[in-house]
Design a protein around this motif. Sequence first.
Motif, mmCIF file in Angstrom:
data_model
loop_
_atom_site.group_PDB
_atom_site.id
_atom_site.type_symbol
_atom_site.label_atom_id
_atom_site.label_comp_id
_atom_site.label_asym_id
_atom_site.label_seq_id
_atom_site.Cartn_x
_atom_site.Cartn_y
_atom_site.Cartn_z
ATOM 1 N N LYS A 1 0.887 -1.188 0.043
ATOM 2 C CA LYS A 1 0.033 -0.021 -0.117
ATOM 3 C C LYS A 1 1.028 1.332 0.000
ATOM 4 N N LEU A 2 1.913 1.237 0.908
ATOM 5 C CA LEU A 2 2.814 2.389 1.037
ATOM 6 C C LEU A 2 3.629 2.561 -0.387
ATOM 7 N N GLN A 3 3.913 1.559 -1.088
ATOM 8 C CA GLN A 3 4.450 1.566 -2.561
ATOM 9 C C GLN A 3 3.620 2.209 -3.355
ATOM 10 N N SER B 1 10.854 5.948 3.925
ATOM 11 C CA SER B 1 11.629 5.121 5.240
ATOM 12 C C SER B 1 10.747 4.084 5.703
ATOM 13 N N GLU B 2 9.426 4.605 5.654
ATOM 14 C CA GLU B 2 8.551 3.626 6.506
ATOM 15 C C GLU B 2 8.257 2.445 5.766
ATOM 16 N N HIS B 3 8.449 2.739 4.381
ATOM 17 C CA HIS B 3 8.101 1.509 3.353
ATOM 18 C C HIS B 3 9.335 0.570 3.424
ATOM 19 N N ASN B 4 10.535 1.016 3.838
ATOM 20 C CA ASN B 4 11.507 0.154 3.535
ATOM 21 C C ASN B 4 11.901 -0.417 4.913
ATOM 22 N N LYS B 5 11.297 0.212 6.086
ATOM 23 C CA LYS B 5 11.249 -0.809 7.458
ATOM 24 C C LYS B 5 10.465 -1.992 7.295
ATOM 25 N N CYS B 6 9.214 -2.163 6.522
ATOM 26 C CA CYS B 6 8.523 -3.263 6.480
ATOM 27 C C CYS B 6 8.569 -4.053 5.230
ATOM 28 N N CYS B 7 9.268 -3.513 4.137
ATOM 29 C CA CYS B 7 9.045 -4.464 2.861
ATOM 30 C C CYS B 7 10.130 -5.415 2.981
ATOM 31 N N PRO B 8 10.037 -6.405 1.984
ATOM 32 C CA PRO B 8 10.938 -7.482 1.672
ATOM 33 C C PRO B 8 12.167 -6.908 1.255
ATOM 34 N N PRO B 9 13.596 -7.271 1.743
ATOM 35 C CA PRO B 9 14.960 -6.710 1.395
ATOM 36 C C PRO B 9 15.114 -6.518 -0.269
ATOM 37 N N PRO B 10 14.518 -7.123 -1.128
ATOM 38 C CA PRO B 10 14.668 -6.683 -2.450
ATOM 39 C C PRO B 10 13.997 -5.643 -3.002
ATOM 40 N N MET B 11 13.162 -5.347 -2.090
ATOM 41 C CA MET B 11 12.258 -3.951 -2.619
ATOM 42 C C MET B 11 12.523 -2.622 -1.967
ATOM 43 N N LEU B 12 13.695 -2.658 -1.245
ATOM 44 C CA LEU B 12 14.276 -1.204 -0.510
ATOM 45 C C LEU B 12 14.259 -0.463 -1.684
ATOM 46 N N LYS B 13 14.142 0.814 -1.522
ATOM 47 C CA LYS B 13 14.544 1.877 -2.498
ATOM 48 C C LYS B 13 14.823 3.084 -1.864
ATOM 49 N N GLY B 14 15.560 3.983 -2.313
ATOM 50 C CA GLY B 14 16.228 5.127 -1.817
ATOM 51 C C GLY B 14 15.468 6.205 -1.848
ATOM 52 N N SER B 15 16.081 7.390 -1.301
ATOM 53 C CA SER B 15 15.220 8.380 -1.062
ATOM 54 C C SER B 15 15.007 9.370 -2.256
ATOM 55 N N VAL B 16 13.850 10.302 -2.422
ATOM 56 C CA VAL B 16 13.734 11.110 -3.712
ATOM 57 C C VAL B 16 14.084 12.527 -3.383
ATOM 58 N N TYR B 17 14.691 13.104 -4.536
ATOM 59 C CA TYR B 17 15.198 14.451 -4.468
ATOM 60 C C TYR B 17 14.579 15.157 -5.763
ATOM 61 N N LEU B 18 14.630 16.476 -5.928
ATOM 62 C CA LEU B 18 14.414 17.038 -7.265
ATOM 63 C C LEU B 18 15.168 16.683 -8.257
ATOM 64 N N SER B 19 16.576 16.557 -7.993
ATOM 65 C CA SER B 19 17.627 15.939 -8.863
ATOM 66 C C SER B 19 17.146 14.650 -9.463
ATOM 67 N N ASN B 20 16.647 13.661 -8.821
ATOM 68 C CA ASN B 20 16.568 12.471 -9.248
ATOM 69 C C ASN B 20 15.234 12.202 -9.342
ATOM 70 N N LEU B 21 14.233 12.947 -9.629
ATOM 71 C CA LEU B 21 12.689 12.736 -9.907
ATOM 72 C C LEU B 21 12.381 11.856 -10.989
ATOM 73 N N THR C 1 14.332 9.418 -12.461
ATOM 74 C CA THR C 1 15.016 7.971 -12.021
ATOM 75 C C THR C 1 13.815 7.534 -11.256
ATOM 76 N N ALA C 2 13.458 8.285 -10.184
ATOM 77 C CA ALA C 2 12.751 7.850 -9.047
ATOM 78 C C ALA C 2 11.235 7.264 -9.726
ATOM 79 N N MET C 3 10.631 8.229 -10.511
ATOM 80 C CA MET C 3 9.596 7.667 -11.246
ATOM 81 C C MET C 3 9.650 6.107 -11.767
ATOM 82 N N GLU C 4 10.782 6.222 -12.629
ATOM 83 C CA GLU C 4 11.037 4.595 -13.145
ATOM 84 C C GLU C 4 10.953 3.680 -12.174
ATOM 85 N N ARG C 5 11.922 3.991 -11.018
ATOM 86 C CA ARG C 5 12.108 2.892 -10.067
ATOM 87 C C ARG C 5 11.045 2.616 -9.265
ATOM 88 N N TRP C 6 9.901 3.418 -9.125
ATOM 89 C CA TRP C 6 8.712 3.368 -8.372
ATOM 90 C C TRP C 6 7.481 2.777 -9.049
#
Length: 129
Positions: free
Chosen positions: A65-67, A101-121, A123-128
């Motif tokens: 749901k968080l994803q 951060s909340e998502h990363n605490k409860c998801c399976p390890p292969p599903m961990l994802k990094g933070s989002v910034y304006l500079s990587n917006l 790539t973040a769209m593709e990753r999520w």
Amino acid sequence: MSDDKLNPPYNDLIGDILKKYTEQGGMDNLKGHGKPLPEEYFSGDTFQHFQRIAMDGGHKPHWLKLQHEVRDEIEAIAALYTVDPMHDLEQRISELNEKISEHNKCCPPPMLKGSVYLSNLETAMERWK
């Protein structure tokens, strides 16, 4: 010495909730009621089987749901940034990263994802997705 002091009364909250729900007729019309469970439910990892049964029942895990929420928020931020690159989005991105951060605490390890910034917006769209 009294046995009551060594063994305090047991409080079964979940059992009480299920008992009350059953008494109110909540278990009467369940899908598959009276049919045996498939053999695959009795082998392997209990938690994975619980997740499969919950998914079969239409329930999503909290991290999933968080994803979806994170993905939708990234798309909304990207749309705002496209329209007005000078728009102040730092607060929304900060809240989004808290959700990540909340998502990363409860998801399976292969599903961990990094933070989002304006500079990587982008790539973040593709990753999520």
